[in-house]
Scaffold this active site. Sequence first.
Site, PDB file in Angstrom:
ATOM      1  N   GLY A 195     -12.495 -59.276 -42.492  1.00  0.00           N
ATOM      2  CA  GLY A 195     -13.750 -60.028 -42.495  1.00  0.00           C
ATOM      3  C   GLY A 195     -13.825 -61.130 -41.462  1.00  0.00           C
TER       4      GLY A 195
ATOM      5  N   HIS B  86     -17.766 -52.353 -32.657  1.00  0.00           N
ATOM      6  CA  HIS B  86     -16.691 -51.389 -32.427  1.00  0.00           C
ATOM      7  C   HIS B  86     -15.758 -51.935 -31.335  1.00  0.00           C
ATOM      8  CE1 HIS B  86     -14.714 -47.511 -32.300  1.00  0.00           C
ATOM      9  NE2 HIS B  86     -14.710 -47.628 -30.985  1.00  0.00           N
TER      10      HIS B  86
HETATM   11  C1  GRF Z   1     -13.048 -55.018 -35.712  1.00  0.00           C
HETATM   12  O1  GRF Z   1     -12.112 -54.891 -34.681  1.00  0.00           O
HETATM   13  C2  GRF Z   1     -14.231 -54.130 -35.486  1.00  0.00           C
HETATM   14  O2  GRF Z   1     -14.499 -53.894 -34.148  1.00  0.00           O
HETATM   15  C3  GRF Z   1     -13.807 -52.846 -36.159  1.00  0.00           C
HETATM   16  O3  GRF Z   1     -13.053 -53.244 -37.267  1.00  0.00           O
HETATM   17  C4  GRF Z   1     -12.498 -54.538 -37.043  1.00  0.00           C
HETATM   18  C5  GRF Z   1     -12.935 -55.421 -38.183  1.00  0.00           C
HETATM   19  O4  GRF Z   1     -12.293 -56.652 -38.156  1.00  0.00           O
HETATM   20  N1  GRF Z   1     -14.963 -52.052 -36.478  1.00  0.00           N
HETATM   21  P1  GRF Z   1     -12.673 -57.802 -39.197  1.00  0.00           P
HETATM   22  O5  GRF Z   1     -12.570 -57.222 -40.601  1.00  0.00           O
HETATM   23  O6  GRF Z   1     -14.054 -58.276 -38.879  1.00  0.00           O
HETATM   24  O7  GRF Z   1     -11.638 -58.852 -38.970  1.00  0.00           O
END
Ligand code: GRF
Length: 194
Positions: A12, A111
């Site tokens: 998150g 992403h």
């Molecule tokens: C991020 O690197 C995002 O690009 C990918 O999943 C990860 C999520 O990270 N889809 P977080 O849970 O927001 O720290």
Amino acid sequence: MIRLGILGSGSGSNMQAILDAITDGTLEAEIVLVLSDISDSYILERAARAGLRTGLIDCRGLTSKFPEEAQQETAKALRQSGVELVCLAGFMRLLRAPILDAFGGRIINIHPSLLPKYPGLNAWTQALEAGARESGCTVHYVDAGMDTGQVVAQAAVPVLSGDTAESLHARIQVEEHRIYPEAIAKVAAGLRRD
Ligand code: GRF
């Protein structure tokens, strides 16, 4: 003030970046609901600590599928909270018709690559294995494909010699936390004009 619903499965940190941008006044928005498919995910803990409304998506014990009924329940919960824009932030299941139809053109995702390069899982590892000199992150609209929707914003980072999956992902995440709130503001401005 756009009402956001956030879906995530992991730590998150992007949700936190969005919340921080709202708190410091750089993003005019409100997070009205945070949903996760993982009961002990850190995103739910962070959200609860920040006093946000949270909910658990019951995927009926399935590890990667997003069952139709669960998608219907999710769409209903988002609608009932008055969500205007759905932000995927590390959500690990593919959305299908029940949610895509309910929020057409109002779902975005972040992403960790410069799409269309390296869609799907472990994009940073894909970049390393391809010997890429740069990678980055992309905010894009969500459609029925895997990381295929129209791009809203991108940021590049260098791939350095000696990078590991962790070090590259950490460098990418710094940029994610910067561009996601900016991309939300851009999408919100477009929705206001519609
Ligand atoms: C991020 O690197 C995002 O690009 C990918 O999943 C990860 C999520 O990270 N889809 P977080 O849970 O927001 O720290």
